[in-house]
Write a protein that holds these residues in place. Sequence first.
Motif, PDB file in Angstrom:
ATOM      1  N   LYS A 123       0.813  -1.217   0.000  1.00  0.00           N
ATOM      2  CA  LYS A 123       0.000   0.000   0.000  1.00  0.00           C
ATOM      3  C   LYS A 123       0.848   1.270   0.000  1.00  0.00           C
ATOM      4  CE  LYS A 123      -3.942  -2.333   0.912  1.00  0.00           C
ATOM      5  NZ  LYS A 123      -3.910  -3.476   0.098  1.00  0.00           N
ATOM      6  N   THR A 124       1.947   1.250  -0.730  1.00  0.00           N
ATOM      7  CA  THR A 124       2.847   2.392  -0.838  1.00  0.00           C
ATOM      8  C   THR A 124       2.238   3.412  -1.800  1.00  0.00           C
ATOM      9  OG1 THR A 124       4.692   0.869  -0.549  1.00  0.00           O
ATOM     10  CG2 THR A 124       5.222   3.048  -1.370  1.00  0.00           C
ATOM     11  N   PRO A 125       2.362   4.698  -1.501  1.00  0.00           N
ATOM     12  CA  PRO A 125       1.841   5.714  -2.437  1.00  0.00           C
ATOM     13  C   PRO A 125       2.542   5.623  -3.801  1.00  0.00           C
ATOM     14  CG  PRO A 125       2.449   6.711  -0.333  1.00  0.00           C
ATOM     15  CD  PRO A 125       2.899   5.290  -0.287  1.00  0.00           C
ATOM     16  N   TRP A 126       1.850   6.083  -4.851  1.00  0.00           N
ATOM     17  CA  TRP A 126       2.373   5.971  -6.207  1.00  0.00           C
ATOM     18  C   TRP A 126       3.725   6.647  -6.368  1.00  0.00           C
ATOM     19  CZ3 TRP A 126       1.706   2.666  -9.791  1.00  0.00           C
ATOM     20  CH2 TRP A 126       0.487   2.027  -9.963  1.00  0.00           C
ATOM     21  N   ILE A 127       3.904   7.812  -5.772  1.00  0.00           N
ATOM     22  CA  ILE A 127       5.162   8.540  -5.961  1.00  0.00           C
ATOM     23  C   ILE A 127       6.336   7.750  -5.387  1.00  0.00           C
ATOM     24  CG2 ILE A 127       4.961   9.967  -3.876  1.00  0.00           C
ATOM     25  CD1 ILE A 127       6.287  11.192  -7.236  1.00  0.00           C
ATOM     26  N   SER A 128       6.145   7.159  -4.215  1.00  0.00           N
ATOM     27  CA  SER A 128       7.202   6.336  -3.611  1.00  0.00           C
ATOM     28  C   SER A 128       7.438   5.071  -4.421  1.00  0.00           C
ATOM     29  CB  SER A 128       6.843   5.979  -2.172  1.00  0.00           C
ATOM     30  OG  SER A 128       6.715   7.139  -1.395  1.00  0.00           O
ATOM     31  N   THR A 129       6.361   4.473  -4.899  1.00  0.00           N
ATOM     32  CA  THR A 129       6.479   3.272  -5.728  1.00  0.00           C
ATOM     33  C   THR A 129       7.277   3.561  -6.989  1.00  0.00           C
ATOM     34  OG1 THR A 129       4.370   2.428  -4.914  1.00  0.00           O
ATOM     35  CG2 THR A 129       5.158   1.524  -6.986  1.00  0.00           C
ATOM     36  N   LEU A 130       7.001   4.686  -7.636  1.00  0.00           N
ATOM     37  CA  LEU A 130       7.720   5.039  -8.855  1.00  0.00           C
ATOM     38  C   LEU A 130       9.177   5.385  -8.580  1.00  0.00           C
ATOM     39  CD1 LEU A 130       4.964   7.079 -10.708  1.00  0.00           C
ATOM     40  CD2 LEU A 130       5.690   4.714 -11.124  1.00  0.00           C
ATOM     41  N   LYS A 131       9.452   6.026  -7.454  1.00  0.00           N
ATOM     42  CA  LYS A 131      10.842   6.339  -7.093  1.00  0.00           C
ATOM     43  C   LYS A 131      11.644   5.058  -6.862  1.00  0.00           C
ATOM     44  CE  LYS A 131      10.114  10.811  -4.853  1.00  0.00           C
ATOM     45  NZ  LYS A 131      10.117  11.529  -3.570  1.00  0.00           N
ATOM     46  N   VAL A 132      11.082   4.145  -6.080  1.00  0.00           N
ATOM     47  CA  VAL A 132      11.771   2.882  -5.782  1.00  0.00           C
ATOM     48  C   VAL A 132      11.944   2.062  -7.053  1.00  0.00           C
ATOM     49  CG1 VAL A 132      11.552   0.668  -4.573  1.00  0.00           C
ATOM     50  CG2 VAL A 132      11.072   2.793  -3.367  1.00  0.00           C
ATOM     51  N   THR A 133      10.909   2.007  -7.867  1.00  0.00           N
ATOM     52  CA  THR A 133      10.979   1.242  -9.106  1.00  0.00           C
ATOM     53  C   THR A 133      12.024   1.821 -10.054  1.00  0.00           C
ATOM     54  OG1 THR A 133       8.650   0.676  -8.874  1.00  0.00           O
ATOM     55  CG2 THR A 133       9.632   0.354 -11.042  1.00  0.00           C
ATOM     56  N   GLY A 134      12.065   3.142 -10.165  1.00  0.00           N
ATOM     57  CA  GLY A 134      13.078   3.776 -11.012  1.00  0.00           C
ATOM     58  C   GLY A 134      14.487   3.515 -10.509  1.00  0.00           C
ATOM     59  N   PHE A 135      14.674   3.641  -9.200  1.00  0.00           N
ATOM     60  CA  PHE A 135      15.985   3.393  -8.603  1.00  0.00           C
ATOM     61  C   PHE A 135      16.421   1.944  -8.817  1.00  0.00           C
ATOM     62  CE2 PHE A 135      18.633   2.333  -4.874  1.00  0.00           C
ATOM     63  CZ  PHE A 135      19.679   3.220  -5.091  1.00  0.00           C
ATOM     64  N   MET A 136      15.523   1.000  -8.573  1.00  0.00           N
ATOM     65  CA  MET A 136      15.851  -0.411  -8.754  1.00  0.00           C
ATOM     66  C   MET A 136      16.103  -0.743 -10.224  1.00  0.00           C
ATOM     67  SD  MET A 136      16.164  -1.642  -5.833  1.00  0.00           S
ATOM     68  CE  MET A 136      16.436  -3.314  -6.347  1.00  0.00           C
ATOM     69  N   SER A 137      15.363  -0.101 -11.128  1.00  0.00           N
ATOM     70  CA  SER A 137      15.577  -0.326 -12.558  1.00  0.00           C
ATOM     71  C   SER A 137      16.973   0.126 -12.975  1.00  0.00           C
ATOM     72  CB  SER A 137      14.531   0.437 -13.379  1.00  0.00           C
ATOM     73  OG  SER A 137      13.241  -0.014 -13.069  1.00  0.00           O
ATOM     74  N   VAL A 138      17.389   1.295 -12.476  1.00  0.00           N
ATOM     75  CA  VAL A 138      18.727   1.792 -12.786  1.00  0.00           C
ATOM     76  C   VAL A 138      19.787   0.835 -12.254  1.00  0.00           C
ATOM     77  CG1 VAL A 138      20.376   3.642 -12.245  1.00  0.00           C
ATOM     78  CG2 VAL A 138      18.061   4.211 -12.968  1.00  0.00           C
ATOM     79  N   ILE A 139      19.599   0.339 -11.036  1.00  0.00           N
ATOM     80  CA  ILE A 139      20.569  -0.600 -10.455  1.00  0.00           C
ATOM     81  C   ILE A 139      20.608  -1.904 -11.259  1.00  0.00           C
ATOM     82  CG2 ILE A 139      21.045  -2.077  -8.463  1.00  0.00           C
ATOM     83  CD1 ILE A 139      20.186   0.239  -6.695  1.00  0.00           C
ATOM     84  N   ILE A 140      19.438  -2.464 -11.547  1.00  0.00           N
ATOM     85  CA  ILE A 140      19.381  -3.745 -12.265  1.00  0.00           C
ATOM     86  C   ILE A 140      19.999  -3.613 -13.658  1.00  0.00           C
ATOM     87  CG2 ILE A 140      17.825  -5.421 -13.341  1.00  0.00           C
ATOM     88  CD1 ILE A 140      15.909  -4.899 -10.948  1.00  0.00           C
ATOM     89  N   ILE A 141      19.562  -2.610 -14.393  1.00  0.00           N
ATOM     90  CA  ILE A 141      20.057  -2.452 -15.765  1.00  0.00           C
ATOM     91  C   ILE A 141      21.516  -2.013 -15.768  1.00  0.00           C
ATOM     92  CG2 ILE A 141      19.763  -1.117 -17.895  1.00  0.00           C
ATOM     93  CD1 ILE A 141      16.714  -1.160 -17.222  1.00  0.00           C
ATOM     94  N   GLY A 142      21.855  -1.057 -14.902  1.00  0.00           N
ATOM     95  CA  GLY A 142      23.228  -0.567 -14.877  1.00  0.00           C
ATOM     96  C   GLY A 142      24.225  -1.624 -14.440  1.00  0.00           C
TER      97      GLY A 142
END
Length: 153
Positions: free
Chosen positions: A115-134
């Motif tokens: 039940k995380t707010p959308w803004i936090s969800t998008l921040k975490v998802t973006g950060f994790m995407s950068v880590i995974i892909i990078g």
Amino acid sequence: MKYLKRGKINSRLIIPLAGLLISAVFIWLGLSKFGFWDGVNGPKPGFFPTITGTVLLIVSLFILKGAIGSESPKYYSIELMVILGAVGVIAMTYIIGLIPSVILYIVIWLRYYEKTPWISTLKVTGFMSVIIIGAFVFWLKVPFPMGLLENLL
């Protein structure tokens, strides 16, 4: 030992017994098929599977010792969400690939389970995407499964 004598095997015994079986396979393959050590060149291909199997064997024995005679645990349906999530990631990997599946899992888990707010969800998802892909794609050059997307690219 009273549970083993009465023929009852509860769910706390299944995991360490499976661990013992898996460790035996790892040790056997590591020692017999791949080889463990070469006197001149050092470790052979079976070195790490044998070490991993030995550690798993020891841990499984400790867990088995604690599980014998214990009561069967109670499971709740909410605990199955992790298992269903893992199955979902594996199934979606064949369709959209591993990286998009993991990113989708993070979004769904954070938004609907935590039940995380959308803004936090998008921040975490973006950060994790950068880590995974990078880290894995660009730096370590890990070839991830692409699923059906591979055919489109």
